[in-house]
Design a protein around this motif. Structure first.
Motif, PDB file in Angstrom:
ATOM      1  N   HIS A 109       0.929   6.425  -3.394  1.00 53.85           N
ATOM      2  CA  HIS A 109       0.608   5.058  -3.774  1.00 53.85           C
ATOM      3  C   HIS A 109       1.886   4.343  -4.174  1.00 53.85           C
ATOM      4  O   HIS A 109       2.703   4.875  -4.932  1.00 53.85           O
ATOM      5  CB  HIS A 109      -0.405   5.051  -4.917  1.00 53.85           C
ATOM      6  N   GLU A 110       2.061   3.140  -3.668  1.00 55.49           N
ATOM      7  CA  GLU A 110       3.329   2.434  -3.858  1.00 55.49           C
ATOM      8  C   GLU A 110       3.620   2.145  -5.327  1.00 55.49           C
ATOM      9  O   GLU A 110       4.784   2.127  -5.736  1.00 55.49           O
ATOM     10  CB  GLU A 110       3.343   1.143  -3.046  1.00 55.49           C
ATOM     11  N   LEU A 229      -5.295   5.983   0.897  1.00 55.82           N
ATOM     12  CA  LEU A 229      -4.605   4.695   0.826  1.00 55.82           C
ATOM     13  C   LEU A 229      -5.558   3.560   0.443  1.00 55.82           C
ATOM     14  O   LEU A 229      -5.137   2.576  -0.176  1.00 55.82           O
ATOM     15  CB  LEU A 229      -3.938   4.381   2.176  1.00 55.82           C
ATOM     16  N   GLU A 232      -5.607   2.690  -3.214  1.00 56.01           N
ATOM     17  CA  GLU A 232      -4.395   2.176  -3.850  1.00 56.01           C
ATOM     18  C   GLU A 232      -4.657   0.842  -4.518  1.00 56.01           C
ATOM     19  O   GLU A 232      -5.286  -0.034  -3.909  1.00 56.01           O
ATOM     20  CB  GLU A 232      -3.290   2.032  -2.808  1.00 56.01           C
TER      21      GLU A 232
END
Length: 232
Positions: A109-110, A229, A232
């Motif tokens: 996760h960014e 994703l 996220e």
């Protein structure tokens, strides 16, 4: 900071399971794995992005040659026997500055990656390695830690000191390349043995925990990655 991506694997397990697309071009949420990392690295101030692919990936090379980015993308096309050798092939672009390296199928996760990069930028002595206590790997590399999450060793099997496994994101200082050169000269192979050499040569490494990091080795992992994703 310079960034690097190892995308030189053959993806043989995926191919055997019917995935015809080269692994770097597998799309998640409509974006190829390779481009996803490039865009994340751009957003984190990359001075350059350095990518190695193998000679049997003309589709991937063509994609990269046409990919527009806000910083230079250096492409190395070379067949290598291991990720450690791939890093050495990229090292000509990484010498003299701190760098962050990952493999093309490493998914995170960014938001957590931003925290990791902030810690790496503040680190003035050694390196910072991403770790996680989420284990979904066939052959995980266990990371032994001590006080302050200082890394004391890397192990193929769990020990009382191994709460985490390697997450496949490596933030390293310039002297790590000197240690890599020594490993190559000694005929050492495999990325995990390079990591052991970093500790043996006295490089200070600290573990940075992520809640979850996953990769794509099998066809069924693609659906898992999409779900991950989407959270996220």
């Amino acid at each position: 900071m310079n960034f690097a991506i190892i995308a030189a694997g053959e993806g043989s397990r995926l191919a055997k399971e019917g995935i015809k697309c080269p692994k770097p071009l597998i799309e998640l949420q409509g974006v190829p794995l390779l481009e996803r990392l490039v865009r994340i690295f751009e957003r984190h101030g990359a001075n350059s992005i350095n990518i190695i692919i193998n000679r049997r990936q003309p589709q991937t090379e063509a994609f990269l040659r046409n990919l527009k980015a806000d910083c230079p993308i250096n492409i190395v096309v070379e067949d290598t026997p291991s990720s450690m050798h791939s890093l050495h092939a990229l090292s000509k672009h990484l010498r003299g500055d701190k760098f962050c390296l990952t493999t093309v199928d490493t998914l995170f996760h960014e938001e957590e990656f931003t925290e990791y990069i902030n810690a790496l930028e503040k680190c003035s002595t050694g390196g910072i390695m991403a770790v996680t206590d989420y284990i979904d790997d066939e052959k995980p590399l266990y990371v032994a830690t001590g006080k302050g999450l200082a890394i004391t060793g890397f192990h193929d099997s769990p020990t009382p000191e191994t709460r985490y496994i390697s997450g496949g994101i490596y933030g390293l200082p310039p002297q790590a390349i000197d240690i890599l050169d020594k490993c190559m000269a000694r005929g050492i192979e495999r990325m995990r043995n390079f990591q052991r050499a970093l500790v043996e040569n006295g490089l200070e490494l600290k573990a940075h925990p992520f809640k979850k990091i996953i990769d794509i080795d099998h066809a069924e992992d693609i659906a898992k990655a999409e779900k991950f994703l989407s959270e996220e």
